[in-house]
Design a protein around this motif. Sequence first.
Motif, PDB file in Angstrom:
ATOM      1  N   VAL A   1      61.625 -18.989  -3.004  1.00  0.00           N
ATOM      2  CA  VAL A   1      60.265 -19.358  -3.423  1.00  0.00           C
ATOM      3  C   VAL A   1      59.719 -18.331  -4.408  1.00  0.00           C
ATOM      4  O   VAL A   1      59.125 -18.684  -5.448  1.00  0.00           O
ATOM      5  CB  VAL A   1      59.343 -19.488  -2.189  1.00  0.00           C
ATOM      6  CG1 VAL A   1      57.879 -19.540  -2.610  1.00  0.00           C
ATOM      7  CG2 VAL A   1      59.716 -20.726  -1.384  1.00  0.00           C
TER       8      VAL A   1
ATOM      9  N   ARG B   1      58.104 -26.323 -17.173  1.00  0.00           N
ATOM     10  CA  ARG B   1      58.465 -25.390 -16.097  1.00  0.00           C
ATOM     11  C   ARG B   1      59.879 -25.768 -15.663  1.00  0.00           C
ATOM     12  O   ARG B   1      60.087 -26.736 -14.951  1.00  0.00           O
ATOM     13  CB  ARG B   1      57.474 -25.494 -14.932  1.00  0.00           C
ATOM     14  CG  ARG B   1      56.082 -24.963 -15.282  1.00  0.00           C
ATOM     15  CD  ARG B   1      55.094 -25.088 -14.144  1.00  0.00           C
ATOM     16  NE  ARG B   1      54.592 -26.454 -13.997  1.00  0.00           N
ATOM     17  CZ  ARG B   1      54.660 -27.173 -12.891  1.00  0.00           C
ATOM     18  NH1 ARG B   1      55.244 -26.665 -11.812  1.00  0.00           N
ATOM     19  NH2 ARG B   1      54.170 -28.400 -12.846  1.00  0.00           N
TER      20      ARG B   1
ATOM     21  N   ALA C   1      58.919 -19.076  -8.344  1.00  0.00           N
ATOM     22  CA  ALA C   1      57.514 -18.984  -8.725  1.00  0.00           C
ATOM     23  C   ALA C   1      57.321 -18.220 -10.025  1.00  0.00           C
ATOM     24  O   ALA C   1      56.308 -18.405 -10.714  1.00  0.00           O
ATOM     25  CB  ALA C   1      56.716 -18.324  -7.607  1.00  0.00           C
TER      26      ALA C   1
ATOM     27  N   ARG D   1      61.185 -28.267  -8.113  1.00  0.00           N
ATOM     28  CA  ARG D   1      60.247 -29.153  -8.798  1.00  0.00           C
ATOM     29  C   ARG D   1      59.408 -28.346  -9.798  1.00  0.00           C
ATOM     30  O   ARG D   1      58.654 -27.458  -9.414  1.00  0.00           O
ATOM     31  CB  ARG D   1      59.322 -29.844  -7.791  1.00  0.00           C
ATOM     32  CG  ARG D   1      58.309 -30.814  -8.428  1.00  0.00           C
ATOM     33  CD  ARG D   1      57.448 -31.479  -7.374  1.00  0.00           C
ATOM     34  NE  ARG D   1      58.230 -32.376  -6.544  1.00  0.00           N
ATOM     35  CZ  ARG D   1      58.474 -33.657  -6.843  1.00  0.00           C
ATOM     36  NH1 ARG D   1      58.003 -34.172  -7.969  1.00  0.00           N
ATOM     37  NH2 ARG D   1      59.179 -34.411  -6.031  1.00  0.00           N
TER      38      ARG D   1
ATOM     39  N   THR E   1      58.274 -24.959  -7.817  1.00  0.00           N
ATOM     40  CA  THR E   1      58.177 -24.931  -6.362  1.00  0.00           C
ATOM     41  C   THR E   1      59.522 -25.290  -5.735  1.00  0.00           C
ATOM     42  O   THR E   1      60.378 -25.916  -6.367  1.00  0.00           O
ATOM     43  CB  THR E   1      57.101 -25.910  -5.863  1.00  0.00           C
ATOM     44  OG1 THR E   1      57.445 -27.242  -6.275  1.00  0.00           O
ATOM     45  CG2 THR E   1      55.731 -25.536  -6.418  1.00  0.00           C
ATOM     46  N   VAL E   2      59.686 -24.919  -4.464  1.00  0.00           N
ATOM     47  CA  VAL E   2      60.961 -25.088  -3.758  1.00  0.00           C
ATOM     48  C   VAL E   2      60.725 -25.786  -2.430  1.00  0.00           C
ATOM     49  O   VAL E   2      59.834 -25.397  -1.663  1.00  0.00           O
ATOM     50  CB  VAL E   2      61.638 -23.724  -3.500  1.00  0.00           C
ATOM     51  CG1 VAL E   2      62.945 -23.908  -2.733  1.00  0.00           C
ATOM     52  CG2 VAL E   2      61.886 -22.988  -4.802  1.00  0.00           C
ATOM     53  N   GLU E   3      61.515 -26.801  -2.161  1.00  0.00           N
ATOM     54  CA  GLU E   3      61.551 -27.446  -0.844  1.00  0.00           C
ATOM     55  C   GLU E   3      62.919 -27.180  -0.238  1.00  0.00           C
ATOM     56  O   GLU E   3      63.942 -27.542  -0.815  1.00  0.00           O
ATOM     57  CB  GLU E   3      61.306 -28.946  -0.974  1.00  0.00           C
ATOM     58  CG  GLU E   3      59.904 -29.306  -1.420  1.00  0.00           C
ATOM     59  CD  GLU E   3      59.673 -30.805  -1.428  1.00  0.00           C
ATOM     60  OE1 GLU E   3      60.627 -31.553  -1.084  1.00  0.00           O
ATOM     61  OE2 GLU E   3      58.561 -31.235  -1.793  1.00  0.00           O
TER      62      GLU E   3
END
Length: 418
Positions: free
Chosen positions: A302, A221, A306, A208, A311-313
């Motif tokens: 992550v 981004r 960054a 995201r 961001t990472v899920e």
Amino acid sequence: MHSSPSVVPPGPDAGVPEVDEAAAVAFAQDLVRMRTVNAAGATAVEQPAADLVSRLFTAFGWPHEVVPVAPGRPNVVAVVEGGGGPGRTLMFEGHTDVVTEGDAGDWSVDPYGAEIRDGRLWGRGAADMKSGVAAMVYGVRALQRAGPFPGRIVVGVLCDEEGLMLGAKAFAASPLAAGVDGVIVCEPEGYEVCTSARGGIRLRLGLRGEMAHGAMPQEGRSALVAGARIVAALPEAEAWALRRYGTHPHAGAVTVTPTVLRAGDPDQLNVIPGHGVLGIDVRTVPGTDHAELVEHVRQAAVLAAATVGVTVETAVVDDRPAVETDAAHPLVTALVAGHRQVHGAAPRFGAVPGTTDGTILTRDAGLPTVVYGPGGKWIAHQKDEYVEVREIAEYARVYAAAARHFLKGGARPEGGGA
């Protein structure tokens, strides 16, 4: 793929039950002719093959159940009593679903023609693993026709091995599984007795960021750039796993492999994508701490994402442990004895490069498993899949001999069924 052993098989030994080779090969051909592709949304995958198996079991007089696991996707499980008094319970296991043939134009044969040419049976599932199913069925039939034996044999033709292994999960939860002392999984392994199998973790990373105009990248981004940086970071995660868990003598080392990266729209080449997904296929070896490894990969992802503000899920889609059965277990020694009896030499030991239903049977029901079956282990899922015709009866003889060795052991072995 693995070649045949240098020792030429001597043919049926006087002490090995006689196998109906013609019938076994014909049965394998009948199975290959069925397009039982494990495809998303399919309403009947294994059903035609299950019906064929059920009819054969009925003709043999084998009591069996056809157990629906999902619509059009049954397990077929027979119990063959030996008639020779109490003893162990041995299971032979196989599946009849196959992966897609892909573009049939890439094949030099009809993927579902089950053609026999140059001593080989060709077609999707010939090796993985309809020939293994035929070999195990006719190996058990040969043992039964040879006279009484102690204990009993469970013949399990399970569904969905190429998917989420729903058939193995359902059988592992059944009361019958609790009485099984060992399982021979009849997947193609190129004459190797595979006492271990690599584990598998499938990860999906949701990325995201922020969408922006391609002419003004500073305003966005990029999930795509983040995905690329994560991919570039994965070799170090794999190197860390090697240092942490070492190399297994048969299963090798942990691998961390990116398989999917999706971000952006091909019709919008002037847009920086704000969202994306990255798929990672992790393969593990016995002794790997899956939770620790997943956390390490997550942290690496992550940190890499960054660097561009993304961001990472992390989601674990599937988690299958690496499994291993001691080479001294009666199941393994019986299989080695059966191989030696038919081939005149000891087999090689190895590991399954992926996972099988045996992984689930060990994980969920605590069953000792070993994998050994006709066909080269590297031919699975490829175009022009084939199996050497002679291997079908050859493996059936080994199965019959191995069963006799295992079942004559009498009492249930320590470490058997739950």
